[in-house]
Structures are given as structure tokens and as C-alpha cells.
Enzyme design. Structure first.
Site, mmCIF file in Angstrom:
data_model
loop_
_atom_site.group_PDB
_atom_site.id
_atom_site.type_symbol
_atom_site.label_atom_id
_atom_site.label_comp_id
_atom_site.label_asym_id
_atom_site.label_seq_id
_atom_site.Cartn_x
_atom_site.Cartn_y
_atom_site.Cartn_z
ATOM 1 N N ASN A 197 -7.278 9.693 6.387
ATOM 2 C CA ASN A 197 -6.382 9.062 5.432
ATOM 3 C C ASN A 197 -4.935 9.053 5.940
ATOM 4 O OD1 ASN A 197 -8.652 8.855 3.903
ATOM 5 N ND2 ASN A 197 -8.169 10.582 2.558
ATOM 6 N N GLY B 108 -15.852 11.951 0.947
ATOM 7 C CA GLY B 108 -15.252 10.641 0.654
ATOM 8 C C GLY B 108 -15.104 9.733 1.846
ATOM 9 N N THR B 109 -16.121 9.731 2.732
ATOM 10 C CA THR B 109 -16.041 8.808 3.856
ATOM 11 C C THR B 109 -17.378 8.107 4.072
ATOM 12 O OG1 THR B 109 -15.493 8.553 6.215
ATOM 13 C CG2 THR B 109 -16.607 10.604 5.578
ATOM 14 N N SER B 110 -17.284 6.830 4.464
ATOM 15 C CA SER B 110 -18.513 6.070 4.739
ATOM 16 C C SER B 110 -19.065 6.437 6.117
ATOM 17 C CB SER B 110 -18.205 4.574 4.691
ATOM 18 O OG SER B 110 -17.141 4.279 5.592
ATOM 19 N N ASN C 21 -20.063 12.975 -1.925
ATOM 20 C CA ASN C 21 -19.881 11.528 -2.031
ATOM 21 C C ASN C 21 -20.859 11.037 -3.094
ATOM 22 O OD1 ASN C 21 -19.810 8.681 -1.523
ATOM 23 N ND2 ASN C 21 -19.122 9.113 0.563
ATOM 24 N N ARG D 177 0.851 -1.217 0.000
ATOM 25 C CA ARG D 177 0.000 0.000 0.000
ATOM 26 C C ARG D 177 0.874 1.249 0.000
ATOM 27 N NH1 ARG D 177 -4.237 -0.400 4.705
ATOM 28 N NH2 ARG D 177 -4.723 1.677 3.911
ATOM 29 N N HIS E 119 -5.507 9.141 11.819
ATOM 30 C CA HIS E 119 -5.082 7.732 11.792
ATOM 31 C C HIS E 119 -3.613 7.568 11.427
ATOM 32 C CE1 HIS E 119 -9.561 6.520 11.166
ATOM 33 N NE2 HIS E 119 -9.282 6.743 12.438
HETATM 34 C C1 BV8 Z 1 -10.700 2.602 18.942
HETATM 35 C C2 BV8 Z 1 -5.707 2.785 9.372
HETATM 36 C C3 BV8 Z 1 -10.649 2.102 21.224
HETATM 37 C C4 BV8 Z 1 -5.504 1.333 9.078
HETATM 38 C C5 BV8 Z 1 -8.058 2.855 10.020
HETATM 39 C C6 BV8 Z 1 -18.820 -0.682 16.993
HETATM 40 C C7 BV8 Z 1 -19.347 0.603 16.980
HETATM 41 C C8 BV8 Z 1 -18.505 1.724 17.014
HETATM 42 C C9 BV8 Z 1 -17.129 1.553 17.049
HETATM 43 C C10 BV8 Z 1 -16.629 0.277 17.048
HETATM 44 C C11 BV8 Z 1 -17.447 -0.841 17.028
HETATM 45 N N1 BV8 Z 1 -16.658 -1.935 17.027
HETATM 46 C C12 BV8 Z 1 -15.354 -1.553 17.048
HETATM 47 C C13 BV8 Z 1 -15.347 -0.214 17.088
HETATM 48 C C14 BV8 Z 1 -14.185 0.634 17.128
HETATM 49 C C15 BV8 Z 1 -13.560 0.721 15.755
HETATM 50 C C16 BV8 Z 1 -14.573 1.033 14.665
HETATM 51 O O1 BV8 Z 1 -15.011 2.153 14.515
HETATM 52 N N2 BV8 Z 1 -14.912 -0.010 13.889
HETATM 53 C C17 BV8 Z 1 -15.875 0.167 12.818
HETATM 54 C C18 BV8 Z 1 -15.453 -0.711 11.626
HETATM 55 C C19 BV8 Z 1 -17.253 -0.214 13.331
HETATM 56 N N3 BV8 Z 1 -12.646 1.839 15.871
HETATM 57 C C20 BV8 Z 1 -11.395 1.605 16.334
HETATM 58 O O2 BV8 Z 1 -10.932 0.501 16.594
HETATM 59 C C21 BV8 Z 1 -10.558 2.849 16.563
HETATM 60 N N4 BV8 Z 1 -9.956 2.752 17.858
HETATM 61 O O3 BV8 Z 1 -11.895 2.619 18.944
HETATM 62 O O4 BV8 Z 1 -9.930 2.407 20.045
HETATM 63 C C22 BV8 Z 1 -9.713 2.206 22.349
HETATM 64 C C23 BV8 Z 1 -10.094 2.931 23.462
HETATM 65 C C24 BV8 Z 1 -9.238 3.013 24.528
HETATM 66 C C25 BV8 Z 1 -7.991 2.377 24.477
HETATM 67 C C26 BV8 Z 1 -7.607 1.661 23.347
HETATM 68 C C27 BV8 Z 1 -8.470 1.571 22.276
HETATM 69 C C28 BV8 Z 1 -9.443 2.947 15.544
HETATM 70 C C29 BV8 Z 1 -10.027 3.096 14.163
HETATM 71 C C30 BV8 Z 1 -8.899 3.372 13.168
HETATM 72 C C31 BV8 Z 1 -8.724 2.152 12.277
HETATM 73 N N5 BV8 Z 1 -7.741 2.472 11.230
HETATM 74 N N6 BV8 Z 1 -7.121 3.118 9.128
HETATM 75 C C32 BV8 Z 1 -5.432 1.087 7.594
HETATM 76 O O5 BV8 Z 1 -5.521 2.061 6.800
HETATM 77 O O6 BV8 Z 1 -5.259 -0.090 7.232
HETATM 78 S S1 BV8 Z 1 -9.679 3.075 9.633
HETATM 79 C C33 BV8 Z 1 -9.955 2.894 7.931
HETATM 80 O O7 BV8 Z 1 -11.346 3.039 7.728
HETATM 81 C C34 BV8 Z 1 -9.401 3.994 7.080
HETATM 82 O O8 BV8 Z 1 -8.244 4.563 7.584
HETATM 83 C C35 BV8 Z 1 -10.455 5.029 7.069
HETATM 84 O O9 BV8 Z 1 -10.000 6.067 7.852
HETATM 85 C C36 BV8 Z 1 -11.562 4.411 7.823
HETATM 86 C C37 BV8 Z 1 -12.927 4.766 7.300
HETATM 87 O O10 BV8 Z 1 -12.973 4.435 5.972
HETATM 88 P P1 BV8 Z 1 -13.332 5.613 4.948
HETATM 89 O O11 BV8 Z 1 -12.220 6.590 4.933
HETATM 90 O O12 BV8 Z 1 -14.683 6.153 5.259
HETATM 91 O O13 BV8 Z 1 -13.294 4.811 3.627
HETATM 92 P P2 BV8 Z 1 -14.407 3.803 3.101
HETATM 93 O O14 BV8 Z 1 -13.770 2.924 2.087
HETATM 94 O O15 BV8 Z 1 -15.135 3.213 4.257
HETATM 95 O O16 BV8 Z 1 -15.429 4.786 2.355
HETATM 96 C C38 BV8 Z 1 -14.986 5.473 1.196
HETATM 97 C C39 BV8 Z 1 -16.091 6.425 0.853
HETATM 98 O O17 BV8 Z 1 -15.664 7.216 -0.240
HETATM 99 C C40 BV8 Z 1 -17.377 5.727 0.429
HETATM 100 O O18 BV8 Z 1 -18.475 6.353 1.050
HETATM 101 C C41 BV8 Z 1 -17.425 5.970 -1.102
HETATM 102 O O19 BV8 Z 1 -18.751 6.118 -1.559
HETATM 103 C C42 BV8 Z 1 -16.698 7.276 -1.198
HETATM 104 N N7 BV8 Z 1 -16.059 7.532 -2.489
HETATM 105 C C43 BV8 Z 1 -15.546 6.634 -3.373
HETATM 106 N N8 BV8 Z 1 -15.036 7.307 -4.447
HETATM 107 C C44 BV8 Z 1 -15.227 8.642 -4.211
HETATM 108 C C45 BV8 Z 1 -15.876 8.787 -2.976
HETATM 109 N N9 BV8 Z 1 -16.204 9.982 -2.457
HETATM 110 C C46 BV8 Z 1 -15.889 11.082 -3.194
HETATM 111 N N10 BV8 Z 1 -15.266 11.027 -4.391
HETATM 112 C C47 BV8 Z 1 -14.926 9.823 -4.928
HETATM 113 N N11 BV8 Z 1 -14.308 9.774 -6.130
#
Ligand code: BV8
Length: 252
Positions: A110, A195-197, A221, A74, A127
Site C-alpha cells: 500500500n 487484504g491482497t489478491s 480476506n 487519490r 510500492h
Molecule cells: C516489475 C502503485 C519489472 C501504483 C502498484 C505477468 C506475470 C507476473 C508479473 C507480471 C506479468 N506481467 C507484468 C508483470 C509485472 C507486473 C505485475 O505483477 N503485473 C500483474 C498485474 C500481473 N509487476 C510490475 O510491473 C512491477 N514491476 O515487475 O518491474 C522490472 C524489472 C527490471 C527493471 C525494470 C522493471 C511493479 C508492480 C507495482 C505496481 N504498482 N501500486 C498505484 O497504486 O496506482 S500495484 C497495485 O496492485 C497496488 O499498489 C497493490 O499493491 C497491488 C496489488 O493489489 P492488492 O493490494 O492485492 O489489491 P487488490 O485490489 O488487487 O486486492 C484487494 C484484496 O483485498 C482482494 O483480495 C479483496 O478480496 C481484499 N479485501 C477487500 N476488502 C477487504 C479485503 N481484505 C480484508 N479486509 C477487507 N475489508
């Protein structure tokens, strides 16, 4: 462009009427730079990999070679990518804010640093950044060459395995960045959400804070997201097309 034209003009009106502008971006703004998103269609990164298999500290502890090789793949994609007109439009919006006495904050999920390469200066990286690698145990940031690593996991001079300087699932976000992002989100009067879900917390909580504070929320989006119901305006168009049009309209 039909309906998006009207939403673009309305978005520009809301931004012109704002004194404090916050922008919140996700993987979608880098899609047109050739960096795959996480959940988008069958080209999404996660369609081939189960995120919980790779984007966690447990995955790295279990198989540091495989996880670090995936991230290096990546990293090479990111290094070859170029900022697109969407990134550049946000840098122009930052200039316009500075020139007109408005406050501007860009919050990104990002890890590709394309905002900075596109000219943005005030960027809050929630992140981390995939171009930065650090000791798995010590946390010491170690400078690494752009070339692909020769072996996996890469190691520091003293042999310590290196991990990417990003936030994995289950890890806390960098506290200074999170506080700054939440402060900007809670005090802005317009938030551009691009650009975020809106699925990942606590980052996506920034949208809730802006919405809860009564800010105008503008979603750019092509698709519906978990944040769409909090948007005042929906610009259903890709960022590289919509953002230049919005910023041109803002600057009149
Ligand atoms: C934490 C780095 C606790 C890694 C990333 C249940 C409910 C709520 C929360 C949770 C839960 N279960 C677990 C959790 C917590 C979890 C979480 O939120 N999980 C989700 C899946 C439910 N969160 C965590 O674990 C966070 N930490 O909670 O810690 C804690 C507390 C105390 C002590 C210790 C710990 C950490 C989260 C960070 C994870 N790391 N990235 C890597 O890159 O590999 S997150 C990863 O997804 C990406 O980095 C990005 O930031 C994130 C979100 O994705 P998006 O950016 O939105 O991208 P996605 O593909 O989803 O969407 C793209 C969008 O773009 C779409 O809508 C599409 O339509 C649109 N698009 C496409 N093309 C275009 C466009 N828009 C415009 N123009 C275009 N051309």
C-alpha cells in the site's frame, strides 16, 4: 461469527507458536478506511480506470496532467482516511512481539501510509508512498502541501514536472525494501497475509517465499485469492473485524 471464530483461534495459536512473524498487506486492509481497492467489485478504482492506462510511466509521459490529477484525487482520499481497527491491531501485534522477544516485520504494497498512522513502526513499503512527490526527470523528492495541487502536473520551483513517489507497472521496486521484505519472508515462521489478491509481482513473491520456507501462512480476506492455496489457515472475514480478534486471542 461461526466458522471464522475457529479460524481466528487457530490463527492465534500459530502466531503464538511463532518466533519470527511477518505480515504482508495489500489494498484490502485500507478498504474499511474508505480507500478503494484495485480489483474489488464495482467500487474498485480500476473498474473505472484501466490500470494500464494510468499506473505506468508511459501513461504519465503521454498525459502528465491527467495522470497526476488522478493521483492527486487519490492522495486527497488518503489524507482524509483514518487508520481502521485492522491497522491498529497490527501495531498492537508489533508491540506484543517486541514485548515477548519475537521478531516482527510488516511488509505492505500500500502507498497510503495508514499503517504508520495506525501506530506501526517497522513498515517496509514495497510500492512507495503517494504522499511523496519527486521530479519526473531528476528524481528529487519535493515537499508538497496537503492541499490539492493548483495545476497539473504539479511542478518543482524550477518548473520540473512532479510525479508521485510510487512504483508503477514496469518499474523496479526500491531494492533495499525488496531485499528486506524477501529476507523477512524467507526467514519467518508465520506470515499473516491481509487484504491482497496476491496478483502483483515481485511483491506477491513474498508469500511464495514464506510458503516455500515452510512458514504457517494465514490469509485474512473475505474472498478467495491467488494466494489462498498457499495458506495454512483461511480467515474469511474483513480485516477490521478479524485482526482485532486474532490479536486479542494472541495476547490471551
Ligand atoms: C516489475 C502503485 C519489472 C501504483 C502498484 C505477468 C506475470 C507476473 C508479473 C507480471 C506479468 N506481467 C507484468 C508483470 C509485472 C507486473 C505485475 O505483477 N503485473 C500483474 C498485474 C500481473 N509487476 C510490475 O510491473 C512491477 N514491476 O515487475 O518491474 C522490472 C524489472 C527490471 C527493471 C525494470 C522493471 C511493479 C508492480 C507495482 C505496481 N504498482 N501500486 C498505484 O497504486 O496506482 S500495484 C497495485 O496492485 C497496488 O499498489 C497493490 O499493491 C497491488 C496489488 O493489489 P492488492 O493490494 O492485492 O489489491 P487488490 O485490489 O488487487 O486486492 C484487494 C484484496 O483485498 C482482494 O483480495 C479483496 O478480496 C481484499 N479485501 C477487500 N476488502 C477487504 C479485503 N481484505 C480484508 N479486509 C477487507 N475489508
Amino acid at each position: 461469527m461461526g466458522e471464522p471464530d475457529a479460524s481466528i483461534a487457530r490463527a492465534a495459536d500459530f502466531l503464538r507458536g511463532a518466533r519470527r512473524i511477518a505480515v504482508f498487506t495489500g489494498a484490502g486492509i485500507s478498504a474499511e478506511s474508505g480507500v478503494p481497492t484495485f480489483r474489488g467489485g464495482d467500487e474498485g478504482l480500476w473498474s473505472r480506470y484501466d490500470p494500464m492506462q494510468l499506473a505506468t510511466p508511459e501513461a504519465y509521459a503521454r498525459d502528465p496532467a491527467m495522470v497526476s490529477e488522478w493521483y492527486d484525487w487519490r492522495r486527497q482520499l488518503i489524507l482524509k482516511a483514518r487508520p481502521n481497527p485492522g491497522h491498529e491491531a497490527l501495531a498492537a501485534l508489533e508491540d506484543w512481539c517486541e514485548g515477548t522477544g519475537r521478531s516482527f516485520d510488516l511488509i505492505t504494497q500500500n502507498i497510503d501510509r495508514l499503517h504508520q498512522r495506525g501506530g506501526s513502526r517497522r513498515v517496509i513499503e514495497l510500492h512507495g508512498c503517494l504522499l511523496e512527490w519527486r521530479g519526473w526527470r531528476s528524481g528529487t523528492v519535493v515537499p508538497v502541501a496537503d492541499d490539492p495541487f493548483e495545476s497539473y502536473p504539479p511542478t518543482a520551483a524550477d518548473g520540473e514536472p512532479l510525479r508521485p513517489g510510487i512504483v508503477w507497472f514496469g518499474e523496479m521496486l526500491p531494492i533495499d525494501e525488496l531485499v528486506a521484505a524477501e529476507e523477512a519472508s524467507a526467514t519467518c515462521d508465520a506470515m499473516l497475509v491481509v487484504g491482497t489478491s496476491g496478483a502483483v509481482y515481485p511483491a506477491a513473491g513474498c508469500i511464495d517465499l514464506a510458503w516455500g520456507a515452510g512458514a504457517s501462512v494465514i490469509e485474512v480476506n473475505p474472498e478467495e485469492t491467488e494466494a489462498s492455496h498457499k495458506a495454512t489457515i483461511l480467515v474469511r472475514a474483513p480485516a477490521a473485524r478479524a485482526l482485532p480478534a486474532i490479536v486479542a486471542a494472541v495476547r490471551g
